[in-house]
Design an enzyme around this catalytic site. Structure first.
Site, PDB file in Angstrom:
ATOM      1  CG  HIS A 420      -2.174  -0.776   1.036  1.00 61.87           C
ATOM      2  ND1 HIS A 420      -3.289  -0.301   0.387  1.00 61.87           N
ATOM      3  CD2 HIS A 420      -2.477  -2.044   1.416  1.00 61.87           C
ATOM      4  CE1 HIS A 420      -4.228  -1.231   0.385  1.00 61.87           C
ATOM      5  NE2 HIS A 420      -3.754  -2.305   0.988  1.00 61.87           N
ATOM      6  CE  LYS A 611      -6.429  13.978  -0.511  1.00 66.93           C
ATOM      7  NZ  LYS A 611      -6.500  12.776  -1.333  1.00 66.93           N
ATOM      8  NE  ARG A 612      -4.414  10.338   9.632  1.00 66.43           N
ATOM      9  CZ  ARG A 612      -4.218   9.458  10.615  1.00 66.43           C
ATOM     10  NH1 ARG A 612      -5.093   8.491  10.813  1.00 66.43           N
ATOM     11  NH2 ARG A 612      -3.179   9.545  11.421  1.00 66.43           N
ATOM     12  CE  LYS A 617      -2.725  10.915   2.712  1.00 63.87           C
ATOM     13  NZ  LYS A 617      -3.277  10.118   1.606  1.00 63.87           N
ATOM     14  CB  THR A 719     -10.309   5.018  -2.291  1.00 63.07           C
ATOM     15  OG1 THR A 719     -10.044   5.310  -0.918  1.00 63.07           O
ATOM     16  CG2 THR A 719      -9.593   3.740  -2.687  1.00 63.07           C
ATOM     17  CE  LYS A 723     -14.177   6.173  -0.661  1.00 64.58           C
ATOM     18  NZ  LYS A 723     -13.261   6.170   0.487  1.00 64.58           N
TER      19      LYS A 723
END
Length: 897
Positions: A420, A611-612, A617, A719, A723
């Protein structure tokens, strides 16, 4: 108004109140002039519905019988009385939620038992999904949808004078995961049940899930998530299947081989949760283990006077399942975490072998293991359950007395491993010293696996010491460690990444030597999301609108969404898509006003980044853009400006200082922007506190612009991006993770792609990244950074963000400045298109039409056929009201397929 007798429903099981949640709401506030005028243009394009269109709408409605509603009401009142021991005079809203949950659960139980009977009779190959995280969220609404009960329940609750949405809000999220990895596991369980696979999810029943995030004075504060304090109506304890798990001790060499002795025992108590497939009567099981101290725990080591102390010390054993580790993409080598990892695999493998040995009708149990890989497939969700490999070897060799070669062959054919992440800090490397203390026999087995592995490498590459060192399971540099990813690769028959770009990186870079040795072992399985939760449940208006034009089969075959391309230029469809989005935005704006006491313009662009919180990110890149927009408004307040509401949300790991500083910067910028009268409603910044599954279900359908802006080559897949796409948001993103495939499916021109590609990042790594050069040559960036550094957003403490600015200038691994200019240009294109709602909505339709690939049904079908060796089926298990003989007929039909 609804009537008490018969009421119209949609076959997709959306009551009218869910499809049009705005029917009792006031009209939206005025938007910016350009958007407002354009919306009028949209409305004027819409023509009245023809008789044929009206008939089409009516044709997808069904009738829910009065008896169904009456039965649900009767069951609800029975549970209120007998299960909760309350009457309507003293019952609380939570009591009503529990009464409804038990009522819905009653409809699961018969199907659940029937499914297990069917598997027992058919004896299919079983799939076991091992994961330390299952981020399930709420269960009630998802269960009603998958069982086709939602309309009847809505009507029953309405007739009882209660508010369904209020009851749904009472349910706690089952927050047994950190983010993407755990939510993927939850989506996969839904798809495995929907595809009729005999599949089981195995994990830990954490007493405390992912922490609740509070924002106090702009800082993240963690609070314990005591999600079980009111009880969990969806789980069933199974003490009869409690199993022992051993720790510590020593290895004794005997005539019969090595024996693990003098261990400490902890008991694993299983709790089962039903996982319903969509409208197929299949109900699979998620089994989560809870740690219990045995009754003789430590007592034998104490005299009578220490009895009280000994009983209190039972907590030490039971701490194993107490709390989820809140780290995402970060390895923390704590003993308790290793205990958790071994605890779940030791209990699970005993359970798997018990089920394997049990055969139908009490005939002799299987004692030979030759067929084990033909009946059992185990998927390791990242390296967290990697100890399953040496544990299965221990069971085969030490307990079942198989020879090493046979045991190893069976083990390899049973396991498959999903990687992952490629971030080095996330890869698990357990100290040998810790393993020697906690699991001494397993360390011996790992050494033996490694020896055979290195002998094979040495034979193929004689004298290549460097290759031996790189491919060894044991890292010798400094503290000796076991590389768990290497153990998973060597001990599995298949290894996969979770998006094409990620799979390529693990093959050509991270695990290059392994993939060159066994190229056929490495595969790609691009992640997916379940359309049941992420469309039907969270966005019923859009789901119903789609069903009106292409039918409802897309719910189980998302590739059918490509038919929407035929409606890209349909004026009425464009209008309806825009209206659904506006309704969702208005509803979310009202939620924000109620929960956060902030008033936002529902006609502004909802620019969402949830998101985290992690440097890779790049929430910081978004934050720099916000400040640049703020500066532009301040510089020229009368210039035309496309109003934006920027919504950022996510949790930072409690020990991750830089992530917590990023949150503080965002909240500090929000304080300045939101309180500047010059800015007004043109720009609002909201930090969404305590982002979780149930909040995602609210914000995603309301989003216009989805931010997916990680540095190319760092996000394995993502993911959330899928969405948002499915729910009618446009994406601004880098060519990273699944964004690459989203651009392939929809056409790059239908996403706002910017920034460096993977090869550009590699090139920059070779040359060296010079942040200061960007600062000097981009005036807008210089102004933004000077404001942060000078304390403009932290006047009481000008040095507050020094760690952030130092990182951005001196050691930013994720190269924020390198993509800054291109990101701002791309954001300007977003604003320009948003001023043209017709063209914006056409692009939205093209994106929705291109999401078919990103269903977890497609992902699981690929795992099933290419990794696990099983076939999905659309056979319906006979419902509980049919006789047991019906199962035998279905088993025969299955065997003919």
């Amino acid at each position: 108004m609804k009537t008490a007798a018969v009421f119209p429903t949609f076959r997709l099981h959306f009551p009218p109140s869910r499809v049009n949640p705005q029917k009792h709401l006031p009209p939206p506030a005025a938007a910016a002039v350009t958007r407002d005028q354009a919306t009028c243009t949209l409305a004027s394009m819409a023509t009245p519905l023809t008789d044929q269109e009206k008939r089409k709408q009516i044709s997808i409605r069904g009738i829910v019988g009065v008896e169904n509603v009456a039965e649900l009401k009767k069951s609800f009142n029975r549970h209120l009385h007998f299960t909760l021991v309350k009457d309507r005079n003293i019952a609380t809203p939570r009591d009503y939620y529990f009464a409804l949950a038990h009522t819905v659960r009653d409809h699961l139980v018969g199907r659940w038992i029937r499914t297990q009977q069917f598997y027992y009779d058919a004896d299919p190959k079983r799939v076991y999904y091992l994961s330390l995280e299952f981020y399930m969220g709420r269960t009630l609404q998802n269960t009603m949808i998958n069982l086709g009960l939602q309309n009847a329940c809505d009507e029953a609750i309405y007739q009882l004078g209660l508010d369904m949405e209020e009851l749904e809000e009472i349910e706690e999220d089952a927050g047994l995961g950190n983010g993407g990895l755990g939510r993927l596991a939850a989506c996969f369980l839904d798809s495995m049940a929907t595809l009729g696979l005999a599949a089981y999810g195995y994990g830990i029943r954490y007493e405390y899930g992912i922490f609740n995030q509070k924002i106090r004075d702009g800082w993240q504060v963690e609070e314990a998530d005591d999600w079980l304090r009111h009880g969990n109506p969806w789980e069933k304890a199974r003490p009869e299947y409690m199993l022992p798990v051993h720790f510590y001790g020593r290895v004794e060499e005997t005539r019969d081989g090595p024996k693990w002795v003098d261990t400490q025992v902890v008991l694993a108590m299983p709790y089962d949760t039903p996982i319903p497939g969509y409208m197929n009567n299949t109900v699979n099981t998620m089994r989560l283990w809870s740690a219990r101290a045995p009754n003789d725990f430590i007592l034998k080591d104490f005299n009578v006077g220490d009895y009280i102390e000994a009983v209190l010390d039972r907590n030490l054993a039971e701490n194993i399942s107490r709390v989820l580790y809140p780290n995402d993409n970060f390895f923390e080598g704590k003993e308790l975490r290793l205990k958790q990892e071994y605890f779940v695999v030791a209990a699970t493998l005993q359970d798997i072998i018990r089920r394997f040995k049990t055969t139908k009708n009490g005939s002799p149990s299987r004692t030979y293991f030759d067929s084990f890989p033909d009946k059992v497939a185990i998927q390791l969700n990242d390296t967290h359950p990697a100890m399953a490999i040496p544990e299965l070897m221990r069971i085969f060799v030490d307990i079942e007395k198989l020879d090493w070669e046979t045991a190893w062959d069976l083990t390899k054919r049973t396991f498959a491993y999903t990687n992952h992440t490629i971030l080095p800090e996330a890869l698990e490397r357990w100290p040998v010293e810790l393993l020697e203390k906690l699991l001494p026999r397993h360390l011996q087995i790992i050494y033996q696996i490694n020896q055979a592995h290195l002998d094979k490498i040495a034979a193929l590459f004689p004298k290549d010491i460097s290759k031996l060192r790189k491919m060894s399971l044991i890292e010798e540099d400094g503290c000796k460690r076991v590389n768990m990813a290497h153990l998973c690769i060597v001990g599995s028959h298949a290894v996969n990444g979770v998006a094409q770009i990620h799979s390529n990186i693990i093959k050509t870079e991270v695990f290059k030597d392994f993939s060159e040795l066994e190229p056929d072992k490495f595969q790609n399985k691009t992640n997916g999301i379940t359309p049941r939760r992420w469309l039907l449940l969270c966005n019923p208006g859009l789901a119903e609108l789609i069903a009106e034009v292409i039918g409802e089969d897309y719910v189980k075959d998302l590739s059918q969404l490509k038919k929407l391309n035929e409606f890209v230029d349909d004026a009425a469809f464009i209008r309806d898509i825009a209206k659904v989005k506006q309704d969702n935005k208005l509803k979310f704006a009202q939620y924000l006003e109620k929960e956060y006491r902030v008033k936002i313009n529902p006609s502004s662009m909802f620019d969402v980044h949830v998101k985290r919180i992690h440097e890779y990110k790049r929430q910081l890149l978004n934050c720099l853009h916000i400040i640049a927009l703020y500066n532009r408004i301040r510089k020229n307040p009368t210039a035309p400006f496309v109003p934006r509401t920027v919504i950022i949300g996510g949790k930072a790991a409690p020990g991750y200082h830089m992530a917590k500083m990023i949150i503080k910067l965002i909240t500090s910028v929000a304080d300045v922007v939101n309180n500047d009268p010059v800015v007004g409603s043109k720009l609002k910044v909201i930090f969404l506190e305590n982002y979780r599954v149930s909040l995602a279900e609210k914000v995603i359908p309301a989003t216009d612009l989805s931010e997916q802006i990680s540095t190319a080559g760092t996000e394995a897949s993502g993911t959330g991006n899928m969405k948002f796409m499915l729910n009618g948001a446009l994406t601004i993103g880098t060519m990273d993770g699944a964004n690459v495939e989203m651009a392939e499916e929809a056409g790059e021109e239908n996403l706002f792609i910017f920034g460096m590609r993977v090869e550009d990042v590699s090139e920059m790594d070779k040359k060296g990244y010079d942040a200061m050069s960007y600062y000097k040559k981009i005036p807008e960036l210089k102004q933004v950074m000077d404001q942060i550094a000078s304390g403009f957003f932290s006047p009481r403490n000008p040095e507050l963000f020094k760690d952030l600015t130092d990182m951005l200038f001196k050691y930013d691994r994720f190269k924020v400045f390198a993509d800054y200019e291109d990101y701002l240009k791309s954001q300007d294109k977003v604003s320009k298109l948003y001023q043209n709602p017709v063209e914006w909505t056409k692009m939205v339709i093209r994106n929705i039409a291109a999401t078919g690939k990103f269903s977890s049904d497609r992902t699981i079908t690929e795992y099933a056929t290419e990794v696990w060796g099983v076939e999905p089926t659309d056979l319906k298990i006979p419902p509980p009201n049919e006789p047991r003989e019906a199962i035998e007929e279905t088993v025969k039909a299955l065997k003919k397929m």
